[in-house]
Write an enzyme that holds these catalytic residues in place. Structure first.
Site, PDB file in Angstrom:
ATOM      1  N   TYR A  60       0.966  -1.166  -0.053  1.00  0.00           N
ATOM      2  CA  TYR A  60      -0.035   0.028   0.024  1.00  0.00           C
ATOM      3  C   TYR A  60       0.674   1.154  -0.103  1.00  0.00           C
ATOM      4  O   TYR A  60       2.099   1.222   0.383  1.00  0.00           O
ATOM      5  CB  TYR A  60      -0.783   0.010   1.121  1.00  0.00           C
ATOM      6  CG  TYR A  60      -2.257  -0.201   1.077  1.00  0.00           C
ATOM      7  CD1 TYR A  60      -3.113   0.735   0.310  1.00  0.00           C
ATOM      8  CD2 TYR A  60      -2.976  -1.414   1.367  1.00  0.00           C
ATOM      9  CE1 TYR A  60      -4.446   0.721  -0.240  1.00  0.00           C
ATOM     10  CE2 TYR A  60      -4.491  -1.423   1.102  1.00  0.00           C
ATOM     11  CZ  TYR A  60      -4.990  -0.568   0.315  1.00  0.00           C
ATOM     12  OH  TYR A  60      -6.294  -0.611  -0.062  1.00  0.00           O
ATOM     13  N   GLU A 114      -0.847   5.168  -0.229  1.00  0.00           N
ATOM     14  CA  GLU A 114      -1.495   6.374  -0.298  1.00  0.00           C
ATOM     15  C   GLU A 114      -0.746   7.727  -0.291  1.00  0.00           C
ATOM     16  O   GLU A 114       0.263   7.599   0.712  1.00  0.00           O
ATOM     17  CB  GLU A 114      -2.807   6.518   0.354  1.00  0.00           C
ATOM     18  CG  GLU A 114      -3.658   5.502   0.195  1.00  0.00           C
ATOM     19  CD  GLU A 114      -5.083   5.548   1.274  1.00  0.00           C
ATOM     20  OE1 GLU A 114      -4.753   6.334   2.048  1.00  0.00           O
ATOM     21  OE2 GLU A 114      -5.816   4.747   0.907  1.00  0.00           O
ATOM     22  N   ASP A 125      -7.026  13.184 -25.084  1.00  0.00           N
ATOM     23  CA  ASP A 125      -7.028  11.961 -24.718  1.00  0.00           C
ATOM     24  C   ASP A 125      -6.440  11.165 -25.874  1.00  0.00           C
ATOM     25  O   ASP A 125      -7.312  10.981 -26.827  1.00  0.00           O
ATOM     26  CB  ASP A 125      -8.574  11.530 -24.657  1.00  0.00           C
ATOM     27  CG  ASP A 125      -8.848  10.202 -24.069  1.00  0.00           C
ATOM     28  OD1 ASP A 125      -7.924   9.231 -24.127  1.00  0.00           O
ATOM     29  OD2 ASP A 125      -9.901  10.015 -23.674  1.00  0.00           O
ATOM     30  N   THR A 159      -4.340   5.771 -21.733  1.00  0.00           N
ATOM     31  CA  THR A 159      -4.215   4.477 -21.097  1.00  0.00           C
ATOM     32  C   THR A 159      -2.900   4.071 -21.842  1.00  0.00           C
ATOM     33  O   THR A 159      -2.544   4.418 -22.889  1.00  0.00           O
ATOM     34  CB  THR A 159      -5.423   3.631 -21.733  1.00  0.00           C
ATOM     35  OG1 THR A 159      -5.498   3.639 -23.267  1.00  0.00           O
ATOM     36  CG2 THR A 159      -6.801   3.814 -21.037  1.00  0.00           C
ATOM     37  N   LYS A 162      -2.826   0.602 -25.220  1.00  0.00           N
ATOM     38  CA  LYS A 162      -3.393   0.370 -26.398  1.00  0.00           C
ATOM     39  C   LYS A 162      -2.086   0.088 -27.292  1.00  0.00           C
ATOM     40  O   LYS A 162      -1.208  -0.484 -27.274  1.00  0.00           O
ATOM     41  CB  LYS A 162      -4.278   1.257 -26.892  1.00  0.00           C
ATOM     42  CG  LYS A 162      -5.653   1.061 -25.892  1.00  0.00           C
ATOM     43  CD  LYS A 162      -6.758   2.178 -26.283  1.00  0.00           C
ATOM     44  CE  LYS A 162      -7.909   2.091 -25.533  1.00  0.00           C
ATOM     45  NZ  LYS A 162      -7.881   2.637 -24.436  1.00  0.00           N
ATOM     46  N   ARG A 182      -2.808  -2.432 -18.372  1.00  0.00           N
ATOM     47  CA  ARG A 182      -3.962  -1.761 -18.263  1.00  0.00           C
ATOM     48  C   ARG A 182      -3.883  -0.856 -17.219  1.00  0.00           C
ATOM     49  O   ARG A 182      -4.003  -1.276 -16.096  1.00  0.00           O
ATOM     50  CB  ARG A 182      -5.029  -2.702 -18.177  1.00  0.00           C
ATOM     51  CG  ARG A 182      -5.171  -4.067 -19.139  1.00  0.00           C
ATOM     52  CD  ARG A 182      -6.479  -4.709 -19.088  1.00  0.00           C
ATOM     53  NE  ARG A 182      -7.577  -3.668 -19.464  1.00  0.00           N
ATOM     54  CZ  ARG A 182      -7.883  -3.869 -20.947  1.00  0.00           C
ATOM     55  NH1 ARG A 182      -7.015  -4.692 -21.675  1.00  0.00           N
ATOM     56  NH2 ARG A 182      -8.654  -3.143 -21.404  1.00  0.00           N
TER      57      ARG A 182
HETATM   58  N1  DSN Z   1     -12.092   0.845 -24.928  1.00  0.00           N
HETATM   59  C1  DSN Z   1     -11.615   1.491 -25.743  1.00  0.00           C
HETATM   60  C2  DSN Z   1     -11.585   1.356 -27.149  1.00  0.00           C
HETATM   61  O1  DSN Z   1     -11.988   0.096 -27.539  1.00  0.00           O
HETATM   62  O2  DSN Z   1     -11.695   2.176 -27.965  1.00  0.00           O
HETATM   63  C3  DSN Z   1     -12.128   2.892 -25.463  1.00  0.00           C
HETATM   64  O3  DSN Z   1     -12.239   2.627 -24.009  1.00  0.00           O
END
Ligand code: DSN
Length: 436
Positions: A57, A59, A203, A229, A232, A238
């Site tokens: 942990y 925080e 984003d 994120t 990708k 993730r």
């Molecule tokens: N789940 C993502 C996508 O597939 O584009 C967006 O959050």
């Protein structure tokens, strides 16, 4: 493959979970995965996810924690922060947001008055995200939203967006998309935001890897805040990162993430982010991102040459949108399901300028992406072969209403033949391959 020691430990304790892990591993090897938001993380990234950092942990932020015992966690978080700053050029990075939606919510929490702030962003059915003010997301319920969309040519028109922003006067102007195949003009978005006194938010979840590899222009220094994120095109765990360039913004964002929205950060994930960022700093990563784009262009060109209606006529990035209603009078969902039946996994997806039959669950399009197959080592010729397999599959799908339980295929033998070719092509590649 996963580390054998970890897998054998799992097998000893929980056979059910072990069997599902093996089944998923096999699926990912045997199928051609074209979901543009998915990828294959390296063994090193996955090893980092499975370490004793999961037991800790912490925080707070490095040097300012509410728990003792932070001798290693502070170092790992600082390492991830420094690598994020180095890779993207922004002076501040927060690596604690648990994923993309919480990262965007943290930015809104930092800069918007509850139930009074105004957000301007892309509409969901033209490629925006749920957290860009969709009515079914709290971001749509808690804030006043004005959505922009694509023009008839499927491109964004920056002059129209500017006029809309001048009228709506957003507090946060959002760009960055889940289904926009063209280059984003961050400079123009940043200028519009400054003109109307808004925070500019990019984003870049989908294209973070492409930006890191130099295969898409960078939002720095144009955009105030950047969220993404890490799993990708960036090919990490993730999770999410929030970048900013103003110390006051960075302070507000840190406070919004913790204690505003979250408790303890996940240090195993943060350590895996650090590994992914180190990989993304390597020359091999640039080869990968350049190839992702070349592969997407090959898929788009091949499908276009075979008569398919490609949204915007092509792609500049990792994804391709096909209007299958206009192409072959088929609904996107039926096409995506039939493609999965032969081992090609993609999204059914809304497309801009669709027919009036389009609905979110019954859209007119499919969304394809090349990050996963590029990680495996697919090149342009392999991608053209994938498009040819898709074409044969789509030509073998029945149009019109199907009876309950009826096969969507005109000829089952053709389907079986294509499925065998897909499995052969997929298994001729590893799931992860570094390429120079
Ligand atoms: N789940 C993502 C996508 O597939 O584009 C967006 O959050």
């Amino acid at each position: 493959m996963l580390d054998q020691a970890i897998l054998s430990g799992l097998k000893e304790v929980d056979n059910e979970v072990f069997d599902l892990v093996v089944s998923e591993e096999t699926r990912q090897q045997r199928q051609i995965r074209l979901i543009p938001s998915e990828n294959y993380a390296s063994c090193a990234v996955r090893a980092a996810l499975a370490t004793s950092f999961t037991n800790k942990y912490g925080e707070g932020y490095p040097g300012r924690r509410y728990y003792q015992g932070q001798v290693n966690t502070d170092k790992i978080e600082n390492l991830a922060i420094e690598r994020a700053k180095q890779l993207f050029g922004y002076p501040f990075a927060n690596v604690q947001a648990l994923s993309g939606a919480p990262a965007n919510l943290a930015v809104y929490t930092a800069f918007l008055k509850p139930f009074a702030g105004k957000i301007m962003a892309m509409r969901l059915d033209h490629g925006g995200h749920l957290t860009h003010g969709s009515p079914v997301s709290v971001t749509g319920a808690w804030f006043e939203i004005s959505h922009y969309g694509c023009q008839e040519d499927d491109y964004l028109d920056m002059e129209k967006i500017r006029a809309q922003a001048l009228e709506f006067r957003p507090d946060v102007l959002v760009c960055g998309y889940t289904a926009y195949p063209r280059t984003i003009d961050f400079k123009a978005f940043g200028e519009i935001a400054r003109e109307v006194g808004a925070i500019s938010l990019a984003d870049i979840s989908h294209i973070a890897g492409l930006i890191a590899g130099g295969s898409h222009p960078s939002p720095f220094p144009h955009m105030d805040v950047v969220t993404f994120t890490t799993h990708k095109t960036l090919r990490g765990p993730r999770a999410a990162i929030i970048l900013s360039k103003d110390p006051e913004h960075a302070d507000k964002i840190d406070k919004a993430v913790f204690p505003g929205l979250q408790g303890g950060p996940h240090f195993n994930t943060i350590s895996a982010i650090a590994v992914a960022l180190k990989e993304a700093l390597s020359p091999a990563f640039k080869s990968y991102t350049d190839q992702v784009v070349k592969n997407a262009i090959s898929v788009a060109d091949e499908l276009k040459g075979r008569g398919y209606h490609i949204i915007s006529g092509g792609t500049d990035n990792h994804l391709v949108l096909v209007d299958v209603r206009k192409s072959c009078n088929l609904p996107g969902k039926r096409v995506a399901e039939a493609l999965e039946d032969v081992g090609i996994v993609c999204n059914f997806n809304t497309v801009p300028n669709a027919s009036d039959r389009q609905k979110p669950l019954f859209p007119d399009g499919i969304r394809l992406g090349t990050p996963s197959i590029t990680t495996r080592g697919f090149k342009e010729n392999d991608c053209r072969k994938v498009a040819e397999l898709m074409d044969r599959t789509m030509k073998n799908i029945k149009a019109g209403k199907l009876e309950k339980g009826e096969s969507p295929f005109i000829d089952e033998a053709i389907k079986d033949q294509i499925a065998a070719e897909v499995a052969e092509l997929a298994t001729s590649f590893p799931t992860f391959s570094w390429q120079e």
